[in-house]
Design a protein around this motif. Structure first.
Motif, mmCIF file in Angstrom:
data_model
loop_
_atom_site.group_PDB
_atom_site.id
_atom_site.type_symbol
_atom_site.label_atom_id
_atom_site.label_comp_id
_atom_site.label_asym_id
_atom_site.label_seq_id
_atom_site.Cartn_x
_atom_site.Cartn_y
_atom_site.Cartn_z
ATOM 1 N N GLY A 53 -64.436 62.833 3.153
ATOM 2 C CA GLY A 53 -63.552 63.033 2.020
ATOM 3 C C GLY A 53 -62.148 63.473 2.352
ATOM 4 O O GLY A 53 -61.279 63.471 1.487
ATOM 5 N N GLU A 67 -54.122 59.535 0.571
ATOM 6 C CA GLU A 67 -55.413 58.856 0.492
ATOM 7 C C GLU A 67 -55.137 57.410 0.115
ATOM 8 O O GLU A 67 -54.573 57.126 -0.936
ATOM 9 N N LYS A 69 -56.144 53.580 -0.871
ATOM 10 C CA LYS A 69 -57.152 52.772 -1.554
ATOM 11 C C LYS A 69 -56.650 51.337 -1.600
ATOM 12 O O LYS A 69 -55.456 51.076 -1.469
ATOM 13 N N ARG A 75 -61.927 53.434 -5.311
ATOM 14 C CA ARG A 75 -62.216 54.619 -6.132
ATOM 15 C C ARG A 75 -62.393 55.828 -5.223
ATOM 16 O O ARG A 75 -62.856 55.695 -4.099
ATOM 17 N N LEU A 76 -62.065 56.992 -5.763
ATOM 18 C CA LEU A 76 -62.282 58.225 -5.019
ATOM 19 C C LEU A 76 -63.752 58.614 -5.073
ATOM 20 O O LEU A 76 -64.375 58.562 -6.135
ATOM 21 N N SER A 77 -64.268 59.043 -3.931
ATOM 22 C CA SER A 77 -65.623 59.586 -3.892
ATOM 23 C C SER A 77 -65.571 61.044 -4.378
ATOM 24 O O SER A 77 -64.497 61.660 -4.397
ATOM 25 N N PRO A 78 -66.709 61.610 -4.736
ATOM 26 C CA PRO A 78 -66.719 63.034 -5.101
ATOM 27 C C PRO A 78 -66.170 63.926 -3.981
ATOM 28 O O PRO A 78 -65.457 64.888 -4.246
ATOM 29 N N GLU A 79 -66.487 63.579 -2.722
ATOM 30 C CA GLU A 79 -65.983 64.369 -1.583
ATOM 31 C C GLU A 79 -64.464 64.268 -1.481
ATOM 32 O O GLU A 79 -63.793 65.254 -1.167
ATOM 33 N N GLN A 80 -63.910 63.085 -1.730
ATOM 34 C CA GLN A 80 -62.461 62.917 -1.693
ATOM 35 C C GLN A 80 -61.788 63.722 -2.801
ATOM 36 O O GLN A 80 -60.779 64.386 -2.565
ATOM 37 N N LYS A 81 -62.351 63.667 -3.996
ATOM 38 C CA LYS A 81 -61.804 64.457 -5.109
ATOM 39 C C LYS A 81 -61.818 65.937 -4.763
ATOM 40 O O LYS A 81 -60.839 66.656 -5.012
#
Length: 118
Positions: A53, A67, A69, A75-81
């Motif tokens: 992330g 980041e 894309k 799309r952002l992963s939960p870890e990236q968010k």
């Protein structure tokens, strides 16, 4: 016939090449969190501190994380968010860029504003 959408790798490569040509001697580097690896290599990297992330690119002089894309479909992963929220909470700037052109615009605009503030 539809145009092929560049991969995130291709978009990121383009940004890094552009940045290094345009903003010398400022530095940019990649955080190698993605990619397929064997379980043994993944385990080794995890204990060395690789964390899922973390944004793709960092520009230390600007305290700026980027980041990358794809133009479409990224799309952002939960870890990236989670990482982006954490980094912002401790004073870093984080951009989420939809392709190389978006990254170039966001970074260039930020550098203009950054120079005007200093």
């Amino acid at each position: 016939m539809t145009d092929r959408i560049p991969t995130e790798h291709e978009e990121q490569r383009q940004v890094v090449m552009w940045f290094r040509q345009t903003y010398r001697p400022m530095r940019i580097f990649a955080i190698p969190n993605g990619g397929l690896r064997s379980k043994a290599v993944a385990a080794k990297l995890k204990v060395e501190g690789v964390a899922p992330g973390v944004p793709d690119l960092f520009i230390p002089a600007l305290k700026l994380w980027v980041e990358m894309k794809r133009v479409k479909g990224g799309r952002l992963s939960p870890e990236q968010k989670d990482w982006i929220n954490y980094l912002a909470s401790v004073g870093y700037v984080c951009f989420i860029c939809a392709g190389a052109e978006d990254a170039k615009i966001q970074i260039s605009d930020y550098i203009k504003d950054y120079k005007n503030e200093t």
